[in-house]
Write a protein that holds these residues in place. Structure first.
Motif, PDB file in Angstrom:
ATOM      1  N   GLU A   1       4.049  -9.454   5.182  1.00 40.99           N
ATOM      2  CA  GLU A   1       2.695  -9.856   4.315  1.00 40.99           C
ATOM      3  C   GLU A   1       2.051  -8.608   3.998  1.00 40.99           C
ATOM      4  O   GLU A   1       1.254  -8.696   3.169  1.00 40.99           O
ATOM      5  N   ARG A   2       2.120  -7.642   4.869  1.00 44.65           N
ATOM      6  CA  ARG A   2       1.598  -6.129   4.631  1.00 44.65           C
ATOM      7  C   ARG A   2       2.592  -5.297   4.656  1.00 44.65           C
ATOM      8  O   ARG A   2       3.198  -5.007   5.719  1.00 44.65           O
ATOM      9  N   ILE A   3       2.888  -4.426   3.390  1.00 42.90           N
ATOM     10  CA  ILE A   3       3.928  -3.538   3.442  1.00 42.90           C
ATOM     11  C   ILE A   3       3.265  -2.172   3.135  1.00 42.90           C
ATOM     12  O   ILE A   3       2.385  -2.102   2.247  1.00 42.90           O
ATOM     13  N   CYS A   4       3.561  -0.855   3.776  1.00 34.32           N
ATOM     14  CA  CYS A   4       3.272   0.497   3.320  1.00 34.32           C
ATOM     15  C   CYS A   4       4.353   1.204   3.296  1.00 34.32           C
ATOM     16  O   CYS A   4       5.311   1.167   3.935  1.00 34.32           O
ATOM     17  N   VAL A   5       4.087   2.270   2.175  1.00 32.37           N
ATOM     18  CA  VAL A   5       5.198   3.257   2.113  1.00 32.37           C
ATOM     19  C   VAL A   5       4.599   4.594   2.015  1.00 32.37           C
ATOM     20  O   VAL A   5       3.641   4.849   1.268  1.00 32.37           O
TER      21      VAL A   5
ATOM     22  N   ASP B   1       0.885  -1.235   0.090  1.00 31.95           N
ATOM     23  CA  ASP B   1      -0.026   0.162  -0.011  1.00 31.95           C
ATOM     24  C   ASP B   1       0.909   1.273   0.013  1.00 31.95           C
ATOM     25  O   ASP B   1       1.984   1.247   0.646  1.00 31.95           O
ATOM     26  N   VAL B   2       0.255   2.357  -0.696  1.00 30.50           N
ATOM     27  CA  VAL B   2       1.215   3.853  -0.618  1.00 30.50           C
ATOM     28  C   VAL B   2       0.196   4.559  -0.033  1.00 30.50           C
ATOM     29  O   VAL B   2      -1.180   4.770  -0.251  1.00 30.50           O
ATOM     30  N   LEU B   3       0.792   5.671   0.802  1.00 29.48           N
ATOM     31  CA  LEU B   3       0.046   6.585   1.580  1.00 29.48           C
ATOM     32  C   LEU B   3       0.387   7.934   1.072  1.00 29.48           C
ATOM     33  O   LEU B   3       1.811   8.110   0.999  1.00 29.48           O
ATOM     34  N   ILE B   4      -0.239   8.762   0.595  1.00 26.49           N
ATOM     35  CA  ILE B   4       0.113  10.249   0.112  1.00 26.49           C
ATOM     36  C   ILE B   4      -0.882  11.249   0.699  1.00 26.49           C
ATOM     37  O   ILE B   4      -1.952  10.906   1.020  1.00 26.49           O
TER      38      ILE B   4
ATOM     39  N   ILE C   1      -3.807   5.006  -0.337  1.00 24.02           N
ATOM     40  CA  ILE C   1      -4.574   5.464   0.981  1.00 24.02           C
ATOM     41  C   ILE C   1      -4.228   7.064   1.062  1.00 24.02           C
ATOM     42  O   ILE C   1      -3.060   7.469   0.817  1.00 24.02           O
ATOM     43  N   LEU C   2      -5.128   7.977   0.956  1.00 20.76           N
ATOM     44  CA  LEU C   2      -5.051   9.164   1.003  1.00 20.76           C
ATOM     45  C   LEU C   2      -5.268   9.594   2.224  1.00 20.76           C
ATOM     46  O   LEU C   2      -6.325   9.384   2.646  1.00 20.76           O
TER      47      LEU C   2
ATOM     48  N   VAL D   1      -8.684   2.743  -3.808  1.00 20.25           N
ATOM     49  CA  VAL D   1      -8.304   3.830  -3.262  1.00 20.25           C
ATOM     50  C   VAL D   1      -9.053   4.244  -2.175  1.00 20.25           C
ATOM     51  O   VAL D   1     -10.493   3.898  -2.071  1.00 20.25           O
ATOM     52  N   GLY D   2      -8.474   4.473  -0.909  1.00 19.67           N
ATOM     53  CA  GLY D   2      -9.247   4.892   0.078  1.00 19.67           C
ATOM     54  C   GLY D   2      -8.923   6.348   0.869  1.00 19.67           C
ATOM     55  O   GLY D   2      -7.711   6.801   0.452  1.00 19.67           O
TER      56      GLY D   2
END
Length: 281
Positions: free
Chosen positions: A220-224, A12-15, A49-50, A178-179
């Motif tokens: 198993e779950r990665i976020c940046v 997942d990517v967070l911006i 993820i916004l 998108v969330g």
């Protein structure tokens, strides 16, 4: 057949929800969103993820704009007229670059095995699905009306067979979701196995590739997470009342020795995901 497999782990990517808000013309904002979407899809990201830089004053308007364009791009072109009405935000949708993901085929041909996205029009004993094949097709499985599915098209001597699969269970990459999250960044990332923050003031990633690769393969779950054009993640963390190093496993500079004063968010996403894509395979 183009067949990009879905990863066996979540990325997942967070911006910030303010992304591209500083770009004055709608045409240019639209193009920036489209390029970001291309980078996310190329790296087979699961969820964008916004998050709000200031949760007490959320930027709901721009978040809604970003979510609309991203979801529009993740919809197969032949389904867009059925799903989206005319809106000002989509005025320049024609300049958006296509994602070209496996569920967005360029041809109607059923002579070769392939995947395509479908929209469930009716559901009774079976389901009637629009899939861009000239006319809706019927499958035996009862599916949720209005739902989106992945169809596997298999050619036969008498035509073709269509098998419906849920997007979550699809073996091939179906695009990203998108969330919009209203919590602080530190709270959003709490449930991940590997949490990566990006910053010009972070550690040089070149000396950590082996360690990071091993950690990524175990997770198993990665976020940046990425900061905004005006505030980096250290400033955002200070604003939100937490320490960046305590909420993230790594704070990394993924483009050391940059030759420009500032790197745009979409550029940072491209550079970072290129490295992660190499590590994750």
């Amino acid at each position: 057949m183009f067949k990009a497999l879905r990863r066996d782990k979540r990325l997942d990517v967070l911006i910030p929800s303010s992304f591209a808000k500083d770009t004055p013309h709608l045409r240019d904002r639209t193009l920036r969103v489209g390029m970001l979407a291309r980078f996310l899809a190329a790296a087979r990201v699961d969820t964008l993820i916004l998050y709000h830089v200031d949760p007490e004053r959320p930027d709901d308007s721009n978040a809604g704009f970003l979510k609309l364009l991203m979801e529009y791009l993740n919809t197969a072109p032949y389904l867009r007229r059925r799903i989206y009405r005319i809106r000002r935000e989509l005025r320049y949708a024609g300049i958006l670059p296509p994602l070209n993901i496996p569920t967005h085929p360029e041809s109607r041909s059923v002579d070769v095995e392939h995947y395509r996205e479908g929209l469930v029009l009716e559901s009774d004993n079976g389901s009637l699905i629009e899939a861009g094949l000239g006319r809706p097709i019927r499958v035996r499985k009862r599916l949720k009306e209005g739902g989106r599915v992945v169809l596997k098209i298999t050619p036969r001597r008498d035509g073709f067979k269509a098998s419906a699969i849920s997007r979550r269970r699809s073996e091939i990459y179906p695009g990203f979701r998108v969330g919009v999250a209203g919590e602080k960044l530190s709270e959003i990332v709490r449930g991940y196995d590997l949490r990566i923050a990006t910053s010009r003031m972070g550690r040089d990633i070149s000396g950590l590739l082996g360690e990071l690769g091993a950690k990524a393969k175990e997770a198993e779950r990665i976020c940046v997470a990425f900061g905004s054009a005006r505030e980096g993640l250290y400033e955002i963390a200070e604003r939100q009342g937490f320490r960046l190093e305590e909420s993230f496993d790594y704070v990394l500079n993924t483009f050391p020795g940059q030759g420009v004063r500032t790197i745009r968010v979409e550029e940072a996403v491209a550079y970072t995901l290129a490295i992660l894509n190499l590590l994750l395979g």
